[in-house]
Design a protein around this motif. Structure first.
Motif, PDB file in Angstrom:
ATOM      1  N   HIS A   1      -2.035   1.431 -16.834  1.00  0.00           N
ATOM      2  CA  HIS A   1      -0.692   0.636 -16.430  1.00  0.00           C
ATOM      3  C   HIS A   1      -0.078   0.136 -17.758  1.00  0.00           C
ATOM      4  O   HIS A   1       0.445  -0.662 -17.640  1.00  0.00           O
ATOM      5  CB  HIS A   1      -1.204  -0.355 -15.510  1.00  0.00           C
ATOM      6  N   HIS A   2      -0.216   0.628 -18.952  1.00  0.00           N
ATOM      7  CA  HIS A   2       0.244   0.136 -20.050  1.00  0.00           C
ATOM      8  C   HIS A   2       1.724   0.131 -19.865  1.00  0.00           C
ATOM      9  O   HIS A   2       2.425   0.957 -19.507  1.00  0.00           O
ATOM     10  CB  HIS A   2       0.042   1.164 -21.144  1.00  0.00           C
ATOM     11  N   ARG A   3       2.299  -1.052 -20.623  1.00  0.00           N
ATOM     12  CA  ARG A   3       3.721  -1.512 -20.790  1.00  0.00           C
ATOM     13  C   ARG A   3       4.113  -1.745 -22.022  1.00  0.00           C
ATOM     14  O   ARG A   3       3.117  -2.660 -22.706  1.00  0.00           O
ATOM     15  CB  ARG A   3       4.109  -2.463 -19.511  1.00  0.00           C
ATOM     16  N   ARG A   4       5.228  -1.649 -22.495  1.00  0.00           N
ATOM     17  CA  ARG A   4       5.330  -2.187 -23.867  1.00  0.00           C
ATOM     18  C   ARG A   4       5.570  -3.650 -23.947  1.00  0.00           C
ATOM     19  O   ARG A   4       5.532  -4.243 -24.909  1.00  0.00           O
ATOM     20  CB  ARG A   4       6.641  -1.602 -24.371  1.00  0.00           C
ATOM     21  N   ASP A   5       5.805  -4.262 -22.878  1.00  0.00           N
ATOM     22  CA  ASP A   5       6.063  -5.620 -22.817  1.00  0.00           C
ATOM     23  C   ASP A   5       4.603  -6.519 -22.682  1.00  0.00           C
ATOM     24  O   ASP A   5       4.619  -7.750 -22.430  1.00  0.00           O
ATOM     25  CB  ASP A   5       6.998  -6.314 -21.762  1.00  0.00           C
ATOM     26  N   LEU A   6       3.729  -5.904 -22.313  1.00  0.00           N
ATOM     27  CA  LEU A   6       2.321  -6.306 -21.962  1.00  0.00           C
ATOM     28  C   LEU A   6       1.248  -5.858 -23.197  1.00  0.00           C
ATOM     29  O   LEU A   6       1.397  -4.788 -23.599  1.00  0.00           O
ATOM     30  CB  LEU A   6       1.846  -5.871 -20.800  1.00  0.00           C
ATOM     31  N   VAL A   7       0.343  -6.882 -23.212  1.00  0.00           N
ATOM     32  CA  VAL A   7      -0.983  -6.418 -24.251  1.00  0.00           C
ATOM     33  C   VAL A   7      -2.208  -6.878 -23.576  1.00  0.00           C
ATOM     34  O   VAL A   7      -2.094  -7.690 -22.402  1.00  0.00           O
ATOM     35  CB  VAL A   7      -0.613  -7.287 -25.547  1.00  0.00           C
ATOM     36  N   PHE A   8      -3.195  -6.683 -24.262  1.00  0.00           N
ATOM     37  CA  PHE A   8      -4.468  -7.198 -23.635  1.00  0.00           C
ATOM     38  C   PHE A   8      -5.548  -7.511 -24.682  1.00  0.00           C
ATOM     39  O   PHE A   8      -5.416  -6.719 -25.719  1.00  0.00           O
ATOM     40  CB  PHE A   8      -4.913  -6.010 -22.682  1.00  0.00           C
ATOM     41  N   ARG A   9      -6.384  -8.186 -24.467  1.00  0.00           N
ATOM     42  CA  ARG A   9      -7.528  -8.631 -25.372  1.00  0.00           C
ATOM     43  C   ARG A   9      -8.889  -8.454 -24.556  1.00  0.00           C
ATOM     44  O   ARG A   9      -8.965  -8.781 -23.463  1.00  0.00           O
ATOM     45  CB  ARG A   9      -7.305  -9.921 -25.662  1.00  0.00           C
ATOM     46  N   PRO A  10      -9.976  -8.046 -25.257  1.00  0.00           N
ATOM     47  CA  PRO A  10     -11.285  -8.216 -24.548  1.00  0.00           C
ATOM     48  C   PRO A  10     -11.694  -9.546 -24.347  1.00  0.00           C
ATOM     49  O   PRO A  10     -11.508 -10.501 -24.710  1.00  0.00           O
ATOM     50  CB  PRO A  10     -12.285  -7.660 -25.679  1.00  0.00           C
ATOM     51  N   VAL A  11     -12.567  -9.680 -22.827  1.00  0.00           N
ATOM     52  CA  VAL A  11     -12.884 -10.865 -22.463  1.00  0.00           C
ATOM     53  C   VAL A  11     -14.361 -10.905 -23.110  1.00  0.00           C
ATOM     54  O   VAL A  11     -15.292 -10.197 -22.298  1.00  0.00           O
ATOM     55  CB  VAL A  11     -12.667 -10.992 -21.020  1.00  0.00           C
ATOM     56  N   THR A  12     -15.052 -11.685 -23.337  1.00  0.00           N
ATOM     57  CA  THR A  12     -16.457 -12.304 -23.409  1.00  0.00           C
ATOM     58  C   THR A  12     -17.080 -12.705 -22.175  1.00  0.00           C
ATOM     59  O   THR A  12     -16.536 -13.369 -21.481  1.00  0.00           O
ATOM     60  CB  THR A  12     -16.702 -13.197 -24.606  1.00  0.00           C
ATOM     61  N   ASP A  13     -18.324 -12.579 -22.026  1.00  0.00           N
ATOM     62  CA  ASP A  13     -19.322 -12.944 -20.915  1.00  0.00           C
ATOM     63  C   ASP A  13     -18.434 -12.766 -19.701  1.00  0.00           C
ATOM     64  O   ASP A  13     -18.378 -13.782 -18.753  1.00  0.00           O
ATOM     65  CB  ASP A  13     -19.365 -14.632 -21.173  1.00  0.00           C
ATOM     66  N   ALA A  14     -17.976 -11.493 -19.522  1.00  0.00           N
ATOM     67  CA  ALA A  14     -17.312 -11.148 -18.016  1.00  0.00           C
ATOM     68  C   ALA A  14     -18.003 -10.017 -17.472  1.00  0.00           C
ATOM     69  O   ALA A  14     -18.510  -9.219 -18.172  1.00  0.00           O
ATOM     70  CB  ALA A  14     -15.740 -10.560 -18.284  1.00  0.00           C
ATOM     71  N   PRO A  15     -17.944  -9.943 -16.190  1.00  0.00           N
ATOM     72  CA  PRO A  15     -18.651  -8.744 -15.454  1.00  0.00           C
ATOM     73  C   PRO A  15     -17.835  -7.411 -15.980  1.00  0.00           C
ATOM     74  O   PRO A  15     -16.587  -7.499 -16.307  1.00  0.00           O
ATOM     75  CB  PRO A  15     -18.541  -8.914 -14.001  1.00  0.00           C
ATOM     76  N   GLN A  16     -18.496  -6.296 -16.209  1.00  0.00           N
ATOM     77  CA  GLN A  16     -17.969  -4.969 -16.442  1.00  0.00           C
ATOM     78  C   GLN A  16     -18.253  -3.958 -15.640  1.00  0.00           C
ATOM     79  O   GLN A  16     -18.977  -4.196 -14.642  1.00  0.00           O
ATOM     80  CB  GLN A  16     -18.803  -4.560 -17.819  1.00  0.00           C
ATOM     81  N   SER A  17     -17.147  -3.114 -15.621  1.00  0.00           N
ATOM     82  CA  SER A  17     -17.354  -2.049 -14.727  1.00  0.00           C
ATOM     83  C   SER A  17     -17.932  -0.676 -15.214  1.00  0.00           C
ATOM     84  O   SER A  17     -17.779  -0.486 -16.465  1.00  0.00           O
ATOM     85  CB  SER A  17     -15.600  -1.363 -14.270  1.00  0.00           C
ATOM     86  N   GLN A  18     -18.917  -0.209 -14.279  1.00  0.00           N
ATOM     87  CA  GLN A  18     -19.634   0.951 -14.758  1.00  0.00           C
ATOM     88  C   GLN A  18     -19.337   2.088 -14.061  1.00  0.00           C
ATOM     89  O   GLN A  18     -19.137   2.424 -12.714  1.00  0.00           O
ATOM     90  CB  GLN A  18     -21.220   0.779 -14.480  1.00  0.00           C
TER      91      GLN A  18
END
Length: 279
Positions: free
Chosen positions: A154-171
């Motif tokens: 769902h990438h958009r030019r006006d959005l960014v993301f950062r990794p989150v520590t100590d969070a549940p992960q999807s497998q």
């Protein structure tokens, strides 16, 4: 009346964010006679699709109910937080759940993360889909926690993301109906596990074994051999005179007279047998 032969095929379901392209290319190379049909399904619909026979196997997100379904975990995704490009979180390399305490964090109905307690402040209403939540993030209403592949989807030019520590992960896992573990399912298991065609348990190994063996180089020369100083094609081999000296011409040439052959008179016999040139 002869029954028509049905061409085998393989249907692979996959959930949003999962990219089966690399495995599909290996399948096409290994089993070109078996079409691979890719079936896109929502995360919540993957398990019912497999149980209903809508696909032979599926790339799904765990957990799934293992009653009647087999599943092989493939990889685990990093969880990220998505926010507007000018948000203060953009200065961070990674984000801790506590950093989101004052943020509105969306929890869409199709969320794939198993949170014991979602960080931040809940929104007044849960978005129906991740795509809807992304639109709200772009509007500056809040932030969203998702697996990294969904943030890229769902990438958009006006959005960014950062990794989150100590969070549940999807497998992500490969799943299929346990009672339908066919040769084609085994073949796809081998592909996602990186098996070579020789170590595969499915049809790819059978196809490789049925391929005609290549003839070793130089085989014709070894089979034909050389007789009387000649190659297999019958042409004289330069420098080979032993066979002619020992037994004359191969194939029953005219024998030479006794004394002439032994005492060197052979040259005279050769002259006598040569026709005179007419004037």
């Amino acid at each position: 009346m002869t029954e028509m032969q049905v061409t085998p095929s393989f249907r692979l379901a996959y959930v949003p964010g999962v990219t089966p392209g690399k495995w599909a290319r290996v399948w096409a190379d290994r089993l070109p006679d078996v079409p691979l049909a890719l079936v896109a399904v929502d995360a919540a619909e993957a398990e019912p699709t497999l149980r209903a026979g809508g696909a032979d196997a599926g790339l799904v997100r765990l957990p799934v109910d293992r009653t009647g379904l087999s599943a092989i975990p493939l990889y685990t995704e990093v969880t990220v937080v998505v926010f507007p490009k000018d948000h203060w979180l953009a200065a961070a390399e990674e984000v801790a759940p506590g950093d989101l305490a004052d943020e509105v964090v969306f929890h869409p109905l199709d969320d794939t993360l198993d949170w014991a307690e979602l960080p931040g402040r809940p929104a007044f209403e849960r978005p129906a889909t991740t795509a809807d939540a992304i639109e709200l993030v772009a509007a500056g209403v809040g932030v969203l926690l998702v697996p990294q592949s969904l943030a890229r989807l769902h990438h958009r030019r006006d959005l960014v993301f950062r990794p989150v520590t100590d969070a549940p992960q999807s497998q992500v896992a490969l799943s299929w109906p346990e009672e339908q573990t066919t040769d084609l399912v085994e073949e796809f298991i081998g592909i996602v596990r990186g098996r070579t065609v020789n170590s595969s348990r499915g049809r790819g190994q059978t196809a490789a074994a049925a391929a005609p063996a290549k003839q070793p180089s130089g085989g014709g020369k070894a089979a034909g051999g050389r007789t009387g100083g000649k190659s297999a094609g019958g042409k004289p081999v330069p420098g080979r005179t032993g066979a002619k000296a020992a037994g004359g011409r191969a194939g029953g040439g005219r024998p030479r007279g006794g004394s002439g052959s032994a005492s060197g008179g052979g040259s005279g016999a050769a002259r006598r047998g040569r026709p005179k040139r007419k004037g």
